[in-house]
Design a protein around this motif. Sequence first.
Motif, PDB file in Angstrom:
ATOM      1  N   UNK A  83     -13.019  55.293   5.106  1.00 27.26           N
ATOM      2  CA  UNK A  83     -13.676  53.941   5.649  1.00 27.26           C
ATOM      3  C   UNK A  83     -15.265  54.207   5.380  1.00 27.26           C
ATOM      4  N   UNK A  84     -15.892  53.503   4.587  1.00 27.71           N
ATOM      5  CA  UNK A  84     -17.405  53.634   4.329  1.00 27.71           C
ATOM      6  C   UNK A  84     -18.475  52.851   5.027  1.00 27.71           C
ATOM      7  N   UNK A  85     -19.341  53.423   5.649  1.00 28.25           N
ATOM      8  CA  UNK A  85     -20.402  52.640   6.178  1.00 28.25           C
ATOM      9  C   UNK A  85     -21.812  53.114   5.735  1.00 28.25           C
ATOM     10  N   UNK A  86     -22.578  52.230   5.352  1.00 24.90           N
ATOM     11  CA  UNK A  86     -24.031  52.630   4.925  1.00 24.90           C
ATOM     12  C   UNK A  86     -25.095  52.788   5.844  1.00 24.90           C
ATOM     13  N   UNK A  87     -25.789  53.765   5.730  1.00 28.44           N
ATOM     14  CA  UNK A  87     -27.168  53.922   6.391  1.00 28.44           C
ATOM     15  C   UNK A  87     -28.002  53.435   5.335  1.00 28.44           C
ATOM     16  N   UNK A  88     -28.567  52.206   5.330  1.00 26.29           N
ATOM     17  CA  UNK A  88     -29.384  51.433   4.518  1.00 26.29           C
ATOM     18  C   UNK A  88     -30.820  51.929   4.761  1.00 26.29           C
ATOM     19  N   UNK A  89     -31.667  52.322   3.597  1.00 17.87           N
ATOM     20  CA  UNK A  89     -33.157  52.330   3.807  1.00 17.87           C
ATOM     21  C   UNK A  89     -33.713  51.159   4.404  1.00 17.87           C
ATOM     22  N   UNK A  90     -34.587  51.334   5.303  1.00 16.85           N
ATOM     23  CA  UNK A  90     -35.125  50.259   6.114  1.00 16.85           C
ATOM     24  C   UNK A  90     -36.154  49.391   5.044  1.00 16.85           C
ATOM     25  N   UNK A  91     -36.385  49.814   3.888  1.00 17.46           N
ATOM     26  CA  UNK A  91     -37.318  48.837   3.063  1.00 17.46           C
ATOM     27  C   UNK A  91     -36.397  48.003   2.310  1.00 17.46           C
ATOM     28  N   UNK A  92     -34.935  48.305   2.367  1.00 17.48           N
ATOM     29  CA  UNK A  92     -33.885  47.414   1.799  1.00 17.48           C
ATOM     30  C   UNK A  92     -33.392  46.246   2.615  1.00 17.48           C
ATOM     31  N   UNK A  93     -33.900  46.472   3.901  1.00 15.48           N
ATOM     32  CA  UNK A  93     -33.436  45.464   4.888  1.00 15.48           C
ATOM     33  C   UNK A  93     -34.385  44.089   4.900  1.00 15.48           C
ATOM     34  N   UNK A  94     -33.522  43.085   4.632  1.00 16.77           N
ATOM     35  CA  UNK A  94     -34.370  41.810   4.381  1.00 16.77           C
ATOM     36  C   UNK A  94     -33.709  40.509   5.348  1.00 16.77           C
ATOM     37  N   UNK A  95     -34.263  39.417   5.426  1.00 13.68           N
ATOM     38  CA  UNK A  95     -33.665  38.274   5.845  1.00 13.68           C
ATOM     39  C   UNK A  95     -32.644  37.610   5.157  1.00 13.68           C
ATOM     40  N   UNK A  96     -32.704  37.823   3.801  1.00 14.13           N
ATOM     41  CA  UNK A  96     -31.703  37.225   2.894  1.00 14.13           C
ATOM     42  C   UNK A  96     -30.506  38.256   2.726  1.00 14.13           C
ATOM     43  N   UNK A  97     -30.750  39.615   3.132  1.00 11.71           N
ATOM     44  CA  UNK A  97     -29.518  40.404   3.092  1.00 11.71           C
ATOM     45  C   UNK A  97     -28.994  40.881   1.723  1.00 11.71           C
ATOM     46  N   UNK A  98     -29.743  40.434   0.723  1.00 12.45           N
ATOM     47  CA  UNK A  98     -29.430  40.397  -0.528  1.00 12.45           C
ATOM     48  C   UNK A  98     -28.704  41.764  -1.069  1.00 12.45           C
ATOM     49  N   UNK A  99     -29.326  42.937  -0.196  1.00 13.67           N
ATOM     50  CA  UNK A  99     -28.683  44.381  -0.772  1.00 13.67           C
ATOM     51  C   UNK A  99     -27.025  44.490  -0.370  1.00 13.67           C
ATOM     52  N   UNK A 100     -26.692  43.546   0.430  1.00 16.40           N
ATOM     53  CA  UNK A 100     -25.239  43.593   0.832  1.00 16.40           C
ATOM     54  C   UNK A 100     -24.374  43.326  -0.193  1.00 16.40           C
ATOM     55  N   UNK A 101     -24.610  42.705  -1.563  1.00 14.11           N
ATOM     56  CA  UNK A 101     -23.792  42.436  -2.452  1.00 14.11           C
ATOM     57  C   UNK A 101     -24.531  42.935  -3.768  1.00 14.11           C
ATOM     58  N   UNK A 102     -25.450  44.007  -3.587  1.00 11.38           N
ATOM     59  CA  UNK A 102     -25.955  44.734  -4.827  1.00 11.38           C
ATOM     60  C   UNK A 102     -24.809  45.494  -5.249  1.00 11.38           C
ATOM     61  N   UNK A 103     -24.453  45.445  -6.509  1.00 10.46           N
ATOM     62  CA  UNK A 103     -23.372  46.202  -7.309  1.00 10.46           C
ATOM     63  C   UNK A 103     -23.479  47.688  -7.021  1.00 10.46           C
ATOM     64  N   UNK A 104     -25.175  48.289  -6.802  1.00 10.63           N
ATOM     65  CA  UNK A 104     -25.316  49.512  -6.536  1.00 10.63           C
ATOM     66  C   UNK A 104     -25.954  49.875  -5.418  1.00 10.63           C
ATOM     67  N   UNK A 105     -25.469  49.131  -4.375  1.00 11.96           N
ATOM     68  CA  UNK A 105     -25.835  49.526  -3.269  1.00 11.96           C
ATOM     69  C   UNK A 105     -25.148  50.861  -2.603  1.00 11.96           C
ATOM     70  N   UNK A 106     -25.473  51.455  -1.546  1.00 11.65           N
ATOM     71  CA  UNK A 106     -24.822  52.814  -1.148  1.00 11.65           C
ATOM     72  C   UNK A 106     -23.375  52.824  -1.143  1.00 11.65           C
ATOM     73  N   UNK A 107     -22.810  51.675  -0.519  1.00 13.96           N
ATOM     74  CA  UNK A 107     -21.298  51.490  -0.282  1.00 13.96           C
ATOM     75  C   UNK A 107     -20.674  51.424  -1.368  1.00 13.96           C
ATOM     76  N   UNK A 108     -21.144  50.676  -2.539  1.00 11.68           N
ATOM     77  CA  UNK A 108     -20.588  50.325  -3.941  1.00 11.68           C
ATOM     78  C   UNK A 108     -20.827  51.674  -4.709  1.00 11.68           C
ATOM     79  N   UNK A 109     -21.771  52.150  -4.625  1.00 14.85           N
ATOM     80  CA  UNK A 109     -21.943  53.654  -5.196  1.00 14.85           C
ATOM     81  C   UNK A 109     -20.977  54.698  -4.993  1.00 14.85           C
ATOM     82  N   UNK A 110     -20.757  54.750  -3.453  1.00 13.42           N
ATOM     83  CA  UNK A 110     -20.000  55.677  -2.898  1.00 13.42           C
ATOM     84  C   UNK A 110     -18.444  55.495  -3.408  1.00 13.42           C
TER      85      UNK A 110
END
Length: 334
Positions: A83-110
């Motif tokens: 089970x994968x849980x991402x440690x996201x770079x703080x610079x990618x954390x936003x109000x709209x959380x768009x990195x959550x569905x980025x096809x190339x985010x950490x979880x999806x790349x893993x």
Amino acid sequence: MSYAGQAPYPLTRFRRLRQSAQVRDLVRENTLTTGDLIWPVFVRDGEGVEEPVTSMPGVVRRSVDKIVEAAREAADLGIPVICLFPYTDPSLKTKDCAEAWNPDNLSNRATKAIRDAGIEIAIMSDVALDPYNIDGHDGFVEGGKILNDETVEALVKQALSQAEAGVDIIGPSDMMDGRIGAMRRVLEENGHKDVMLMSYSAKYASAFYGPFRDAVGASGNLKGDKKSYQMDPANSDEAMRLIERDLSEGADMVMVKPGMPYLDICRRVKERFAVPTFAYQVSGEYAMIQAAAQNGWIDGHKAMLESLMCFKRAGCDGVLTYFAPEVARVLNNG
């Protein structure tokens, strides 16, 4: 007094069935196998990185290449799910959380890297906005309130991106109302009819999550608490209503979180619904056992195995546990 035709003492001596290891094995009511284990792992950026999580002795954040190695190790040990849980770079954390569905985010790349490596293991993912949210919450925050319906729309996009990356089991941990039905509909509409949903149906607003929030880097961002959407630890009947709802919306499996403090909930779920039931032995439970063992206060090896057997006795079909590789090695060695 006798029970169900049981002869009274001394005709019945319960200690007869405890007198040797062979007899105890013969009459044991529950068993623990590697097939009962799901291994939660933390993924971070970089290459060749294994970074210790201070509050979780023995647990590390791994770069994607090291996650692939961990998945191969798990498969070799007979662990069926990682089970994968991402440690996201703080610079990618936003109000709209768009990195959550980025096809190339950490979880999806893993996920893609494990798939590309051809490792025969099922992949589970986490659906919630907290790893991507500058406010540290599982949902969008507006005026100090967590927005339900707007969050569900975002969670559906996150779940779909994970399914497209190759995830087998999606684990919605957000506790928003209506998210299971919304995810199931979108997965069906987009050709992901075989992707499973293991709903965190009874997730409590617990004090046992602290080390996990350190591991995913959410502790510093969290403003306030999560009591308006996670369950009150005083409630049990509510958990039954939540699980009934999630099953009616298309959940394939359900989860109780945390684990050992909520074994009564696990038992009620299994007896009432007879569905695949899981528990998460959360970071605080793991850290307590490890800390006590390191101080010589308990036998950590025995406590680890006993704690997991307790989940099976309570009715769980499986457990998410950071002990998974260590337990698997013990079980494989007899």
